[in-house]
Motif scaffolding. Sequence first.
Motif, PDB file in Angstrom:
ATOM      1  N   SER A 127       0.865  -1.177   0.000  1.00 21.28           N
ATOM      2  CA  SER A 127       0.000   0.000   0.000  1.00 21.28           C
ATOM      3  C   SER A 127       0.900   1.225   0.000  1.00 21.28           C
ATOM      4  CB  SER A 127      -0.921   0.017   1.222  1.00 21.28           C
ATOM      5  OG  SER A 127      -0.212   0.440   2.373  1.00 21.28           O
ATOM      6  N   GLU A 128       0.293   2.407  -0.063  1.00 19.12           N
ATOM      7  CA  GLU A 128       1.063   3.639   0.006  1.00 19.12           C
ATOM      8  C   GLU A 128       1.673   3.833   1.392  1.00 19.12           C
ATOM      9  OE1 GLU A 128      -0.905   7.180  -1.489  1.00 19.12           O
ATOM     10  OE2 GLU A 128      -2.178   5.894  -2.726  1.00 19.12           O
ATOM     11  N   GLY A 129       1.125   3.144   2.381  1.00 16.61           N
ATOM     12  CA  GLY A 129       1.590   3.321   3.752  1.00 16.61           C
ATOM     13  C   GLY A 129       2.551   2.261   4.248  1.00 16.61           C
ATOM     14  N   GLY A 130       2.664   1.148   3.523  1.00 12.79           N
ATOM     15  CA  GLY A 130       3.543   0.097   4.001  1.00 12.79           C
ATOM     16  C   GLY A 130       3.431  -1.162   3.168  1.00 12.79           C
ATOM     17  N   LEU A 131       3.985  -2.244   3.708  1.00 14.27           N
ATOM     18  CA  LEU A 131       4.009  -3.507   2.980  1.00 14.27           C
ATOM     19  C   LEU A 131       4.044  -4.680   3.949  1.00 14.27           C
ATOM     20  CD1 LEU A 131       7.121  -4.784   3.238  1.00 14.27           C
ATOM     21  CD2 LEU A 131       7.601  -2.961   1.636  1.00 14.27           C
ATOM     22  N   PHE A 132       3.776  -5.848   3.405  1.00 15.85           N
ATOM     23  CA  PHE A 132       3.993  -7.091   4.138  1.00 15.85           C
ATOM     24  C   PHE A 132       4.935  -7.923   3.298  1.00 15.85           C
ATOM     25  CE2 PHE A 132       3.156 -11.356   5.715  1.00 15.85           C
ATOM     26  CZ  PHE A 132       3.238 -11.135   7.076  1.00 15.85           C
ATOM     27  N   ALA A 133       6.005  -8.413   3.919  1.00 17.70           N
ATOM     28  CA  ALA A 133       7.020  -9.192   3.212  1.00 17.70           C
ATOM     29  C   ALA A 133       7.065 -10.606   3.762  1.00 17.70           C
ATOM     30  CB  ALA A 133       8.386  -8.535   3.351  1.00 17.70           C
ATOM     31  N   GLU A 134       7.180 -11.561   2.834  1.00 14.27           N
ATOM     32  CA  GLU A 134       7.288 -12.968   3.195  1.00 14.27           C
ATOM     33  C   GLU A 134       8.393 -13.603   2.366  1.00 14.27           C
ATOM     34  OE1 GLU A 134       3.242 -14.937   3.827  1.00 14.27           O
ATOM     35  OE2 GLU A 134       2.805 -13.329   2.394  1.00 14.27           O
ATOM     36  N   TYR A 135       8.534 -14.906   2.537  1.00 18.85           N
ATOM     37  CA  TYR A 135       9.499 -15.662   1.742  1.00 18.85           C
ATOM     38  C   TYR A 135      10.897 -15.085   1.912  1.00 18.85           C
ATOM     39  CZ  TYR A 135       5.002 -16.953  -0.089  1.00 18.85           C
ATOM     40  OH  TYR A 135       3.696 -17.341  -0.182  1.00 18.85           O
ATOM     41  N   GLN A 188       8.812 -20.052   8.562  1.00 15.92           N
ATOM     42  CA  GLN A 188       8.527 -18.906   7.698  1.00 15.92           C
ATOM     43  C   GLN A 188       8.257 -17.671   8.549  1.00 15.92           C
ATOM     44  OE1 GLN A 188       8.861 -16.818   5.036  1.00 15.92           O
ATOM     45  NE2 GLN A 188       8.505 -18.712   3.939  1.00 15.92           N
ATOM     46  N   VAL A 189       8.933 -16.581   8.199  1.00 13.81           N
ATOM     47  CA  VAL A 189       8.782 -15.317   8.909  1.00 13.81           C
ATOM     48  C   VAL A 189       8.205 -14.291   7.951  1.00 13.81           C
ATOM     49  CG1 VAL A 189       9.989 -13.456  10.107  1.00 13.81           C
ATOM     50  CG2 VAL A 189      10.767 -15.817  10.383  1.00 13.81           C
ATOM     51  N   GLY A 190       7.197 -13.581   8.391  1.00 16.05           N
ATOM     52  CA  GLY A 190       6.645 -12.476   7.620  1.00 16.05           C
ATOM     53  C   GLY A 190       6.677 -11.227   8.471  1.00 16.05           C
ATOM     54  N   ILE A 191       6.894 -10.078   7.826  1.00 12.01           N
ATOM     55  CA  ILE A 191       6.916  -8.823   8.573  1.00 12.01           C
ATOM     56  C   ILE A 191       6.058  -7.777   7.886  1.00 12.01           C
ATOM     57  CG2 ILE A 191       9.154  -9.159   9.682  1.00 12.01           C
ATOM     58  CD1 ILE A 191      10.404  -7.361   7.551  1.00 12.01           C
ATOM     59  N   GLY A 192       5.257  -7.083   8.682  1.00 10.88           N
ATOM     60  CA  GLY A 192       4.498  -5.935   8.219  1.00 10.88           C
ATOM     61  C   GLY A 192       5.307  -4.686   8.532  1.00 10.88           C
ATOM     62  N   VAL A 193       5.524  -3.841   7.541  1.00 10.69           N
ATOM     63  CA  VAL A 193       6.373  -2.665   7.702  1.00 10.69           C
ATOM     64  C   VAL A 193       5.593  -1.408   7.340  1.00 10.69           C
ATOM     65  CG1 VAL A 193       8.501  -1.523   6.945  1.00 10.69           C
ATOM     66  CG2 VAL A 193       8.419  -4.028   7.107  1.00 10.69           C
ATOM     67  N   GLU A 194       5.656  -0.418   8.211  1.00 14.30           N
ATOM     68  CA  GLU A 194       5.065   0.894   7.949  1.00 14.30           C
ATOM     69  C   GLU A 194       6.159   1.808   7.405  1.00 14.30           C
ATOM     70  OE1 GLU A 194       3.248   4.654  10.476  1.00 14.30           O
ATOM     71  OE2 GLU A 194       3.268   2.661  11.393  1.00 14.30           O
ATOM     72  N   PHE A 195       5.898   2.478   6.275  1.00 14.20           N
ATOM     73  CA  PHE A 195       6.871   3.400   5.711  1.00 14.20           C
ATOM     74  C   PHE A 195       7.010   4.622   6.613  1.00 14.20           C
ATOM     75  CE2 PHE A 195       5.323   1.782   1.355  1.00 14.20           C
ATOM     76  CZ  PHE A 195       6.222   0.739   1.367  1.00 14.20           C
ATOM     77  N   LEU A 196       8.244   5.122   6.745  1.00 13.74           N
ATOM     78  CA  LEU A 196       8.487   6.294   7.584  1.00 13.74           C
ATOM     79  C   LEU A 196       8.776   7.554   6.789  1.00 13.74           C
ATOM     80  CD1 LEU A 196      10.695   4.704  10.384  1.00 13.74           C
ATOM     81  CD2 LEU A 196       8.252   5.268  10.462  1.00 13.74           C
TER      82      LEU A 196
END
Length: 142
Positions: free
Chosen positions: A62-70, A118-126
């Motif tokens: 999204s414009e505000g962040g992402l979720f990364a996996e794999y 498996q680790v996934g992380i949700g990241v908010e853009f700063l």
Amino acid sequence: IFNNEEDVVSYFANDFVKDSAVLQAVELRKTPRLKTALPLEFSFEDREGERVTFKAIVTDLSEGGLFAEYLDVDCLADFNKCFEVAELKHLDLRIKLPGLEYIEVSGKVARTVIAGEQVGIGVEFLDLKHQDRDNIRAFLQS
């Protein structure tokens, strides 16, 4: 075996991407999200102050962040040794949008999901630059 993350994305993109119309129908976030399959590099400083870099796939953007996996599985042991995922406060991200150079942005970990190995992380853009936000918006609307 694939040569790099872009090969993985090219091969599995249809498996990663979900129907965005269905997702938007139940979306409660401030900005629209899209299931994706985009190459990502992220880095952070470990406890000793050394730069640690990993690769992953952005599966939700999204414009505000992402979720990364794999996450790069070969490096996962080092990742866990260097840092607890929940302790990550600041990440430097490089996201590859189709047809564009990498977008470079800082982010903070908003949530983590650990399922087995498996680790996934949700990241908010700063500090997303205006032009990069426009590029993400155009990608989300295409």
